[in-house]
Design a protein around this motif. Sequence first.
Motif, mmCIF file in Angstrom:
data_model
loop_
_atom_site.group_PDB
_atom_site.id
_atom_site.type_symbol
_atom_site.label_atom_id
_atom_site.label_comp_id
_atom_site.label_asym_id
_atom_site.label_seq_id
_atom_site.Cartn_x
_atom_site.Cartn_y
_atom_site.Cartn_z
ATOM 1 N N HIS A 77 0.868 -1.186 0.000
ATOM 2 C CA HIS A 77 0.000 0.000 0.000
ATOM 3 C C HIS A 77 0.898 1.228 0.000
ATOM 4 C CE1 HIS A 77 0.858 -0.699 4.241
ATOM 5 N NE2 HIS A 77 0.286 0.418 4.618
ATOM 6 N N ASP A 81 5.763 4.556 5.188
ATOM 7 C CA ASP A 81 6.697 3.619 5.823
ATOM 8 C C ASP A 81 6.935 2.387 4.938
ATOM 9 O OD1 ASP A 81 3.981 3.069 6.547
ATOM 10 O OD2 ASP A 81 4.678 1.692 8.104
ATOM 11 N N HIS A 82 6.098 2.192 3.930
ATOM 12 C CA HIS A 82 6.268 1.072 2.992
ATOM 13 C C HIS A 82 6.755 1.538 1.619
ATOM 14 C CE1 HIS A 82 4.072 -1.727 5.647
ATOM 15 N NE2 HIS A 82 3.624 -0.571 6.094
ATOM 16 N N ASP A 147 0.114 -4.228 6.031
ATOM 17 C CA ASP A 147 -0.450 -3.823 7.322
ATOM 18 C C ASP A 147 -1.841 -4.406 7.570
ATOM 19 O OD1 ASP A 147 1.835 -2.439 7.743
ATOM 20 O OD2 ASP A 147 0.926 -0.441 7.784
ATOM 21 N N HIS A 190 5.067 -5.580 9.314
ATOM 22 C CA HIS A 190 5.773 -5.165 10.529
ATOM 23 C C HIS A 190 5.739 -6.326 11.512
ATOM 24 C CE1 HIS A 190 5.617 -0.913 9.320
ATOM 25 N NE2 HIS A 190 4.353 -1.128 8.997
HETATM 26 ZN ZN LIG Z 1 3.061 0.171 7.868
#
Ligand SMILES: [Zn+2]
Length: 260
Positions: A77, A81-82, A147, A190
């Motif tokens: 997505h 952070d990705h 996530d 994560h």
């Molecule tokens: Zn994330």
Amino acid sequence: MTPAWVGGDITSRATCVLAPNPGAMTLEGTNTWVLMEPGSAQCVVVDPGPLDEQHLQRVLDLVALRGARVVLTLLTHAHLDHAESAGRFGELTGAPVRAIGAGHAGLGDGDRLTVDGLDLAVVATPGHTGDSLSFLLAAENALLTGDTILGRGTAVVMWPDGELSAYLRSLQRIEAMTGSGEVTQILPGHGPTVPDAAGVVRYYLDHRSERLEQVRAVVAVRGGDVDAVVETVYADVPRELWPVARLSVLAQLDYLRTHP
Ligand SMILES: [Zn+2]
């Protein structure tokens, strides 16, 4: 106490390079997954992570050490952070970046991706965000969930982009894949890998319905005030996470309005 998650070689086809962005939402950091068929010279990278040159270099070093090169980058997505480094990683590798939307060569549910013997299937799992994808590595009965399912704790529905009804459907779909034996392990975005996929998805569904009942009960007494619901239902959650819990509450209030 379980040892800290540091990534590494997880299956014969999947290696995790942990990005240096630990936090309340990101746990030990973002898991950047390097996938390749044993003996192959081509690999796929899922979620290059935040824009951190050293992290990207560690990924490239790992790939080079195996005498391979990155031919495809996938995003679970668009959250930073990705995906923040996707453009830079594309420059470094020359490989296309694929995801839903955001100007990338689009992916859709059911797409099959084959890279030098490595076979991946795209499983659309909206809910955390509208663009959330999972990737099925059928040879390992492993699902890369981004996530949608995390290695520890529970995921968040980022309303209004994320939607609870979509999220529940995605979890039910993953549950069906665990029921058929198609998926036995989760490689999350994560936190540590989850060897008991069926158990974790059951836990997620139970947790969601428990939270929903709690929200329903608070609304019955105090009305649909978001902050009142957060204070009551998320009293056990660290306060720094309340702004995010608030989005989950908004998702749940929205769900209750449409599913009375
Ligand atoms: Zn994330």
